[in-house]
Design an enzyme around this catalytic site. Structure first.
Site, PDB file in Angstrom:
ATOM      1  N   SER A 209      -2.841  -0.609   2.865  1.00 58.59           N
ATOM      2  CA  SER A 209      -2.466   0.665   3.486  1.00 58.59           C
ATOM      3  C   SER A 209      -2.989   1.796   2.618  1.00 58.59           C
ATOM      4  CB  SER A 209      -0.948   0.787   3.637  1.00 58.59           C
ATOM      5  OG  SER A 209      -0.632   2.042   4.213  1.00 58.59           O
TER       6      SER A 209
ATOM      7  N   VAL B 157      -2.187   2.291  -5.299  1.00 56.91           N
ATOM      8  CA  VAL B 157      -3.337   1.450  -5.648  1.00 56.91           C
ATOM      9  C   VAL B 157      -4.440   1.603  -4.603  1.00 56.91           C
ATOM     10  CG1 VAL B 157      -4.139  -0.906  -6.083  1.00 56.91           C
ATOM     11  CG2 VAL B 157      -1.912  -0.178  -6.948  1.00 56.91           C
ATOM     12  N   CYS B 158      -4.066   1.632  -3.334  1.00 58.48           N
ATOM     13  CA  CYS B 158      -5.058   1.786  -2.264  1.00 58.48           C
ATOM     14  C   CYS B 158      -5.755   3.141  -2.354  1.00 58.48           C
ATOM     15  CB  CYS B 158      -4.391   1.628  -0.901  1.00 58.48           C
ATOM     16  SG  CYS B 158      -3.630   0.017  -0.639  1.00 58.48           S
ATOM     17  N   SER B 159      -4.996   4.151  -2.682  1.00 57.80           N
ATOM     18  CA  SER B 159      -5.550   5.493  -2.836  1.00 57.80           C
ATOM     19  C   SER B 159      -6.552   5.527  -3.986  1.00 57.80           C
ATOM     20  CB  SER B 159      -4.407   6.483  -3.074  1.00 57.80           C
ATOM     21  OG  SER B 159      -4.899   7.783  -3.227  1.00 57.80           O
TER      22      SER B 159
END
EC number: 1.11.1.24
Length: 165
Positions: free
Chosen positions: A54, A59-61
């Protein structure tokens, strides 16, 4: 099949596991403007496919920002960030993060990408954190499925693979 966990709980990956040397299978996803996009739309370019569960998590960002910043220095390379987030959420994230040129693609409709690359987490209907590098000829030259969903991928190895592709 690669074993992964998400928040330290085992999850089942669904789809066809991909390996270095495989021909990259085509897939259909949706961009932020709700237009269909395929892998073949980027034929002739090196494609660094950054897969996140997501986009709106830390972490995804970081993963999305880091790959976009690093790859901007590479010739003939495009970064495709794929998640099952709705296109509207991806668009909002890009605006908030100051990355209007980042290519975010949504696999929310039918998991075309996730199943073709073996990264659908069955129990969560999310994509496992992973990275694939596809050379200009359409061959997979790098794969990483991160064993724990909250961990970072190996940024350096993926960028190096894209440079060599």
């Amino acid at each position: 099949m690669t074993q992964v966990t998400f928040k330290h709980n085992p999850v089942t990956l669904v789809g066809t596991e991909r390996k270095v040397g495989d021909k990259a299978p085509n897939f259909t996803v949706v961009n932020r403007d709700l237009e269909e996009v395929t892998l073949h739309d980027y034929d002739g370019k090196v494609r660094l496919i950054s897969v996140v569960p997501s986009i709106d998590t830390s972490v995804c960002s970081t993963q999305t920002r880091k790959f976009n910043e690093e790859a901007s220095n590479l010739d003939n390379t495009v970064v495709l960030t794929i998640s099952v987030d709705l296109p509207f959420a991806q668009k909002k994230w890009c605006a908030a993060e100051g990355l209007p040129n980042a290519i975010t693609l949504s696999d929310h409709r039918d998991l075309s990408f996730g199943e073709a690359y073996g990264v659908v987490m069955k129990e969560l209907r999310l994509l496992a954190r992973s990275v694939f590098v596809v050379n200009a000829a359409g061959e997979i030259v790098y794969t990483e499925v991160v064993p724990e969903g909250s961990d970072h991928p190996n940024y350096e190895a993926a960028i190096e693979a894209a440079k060599k592709a």
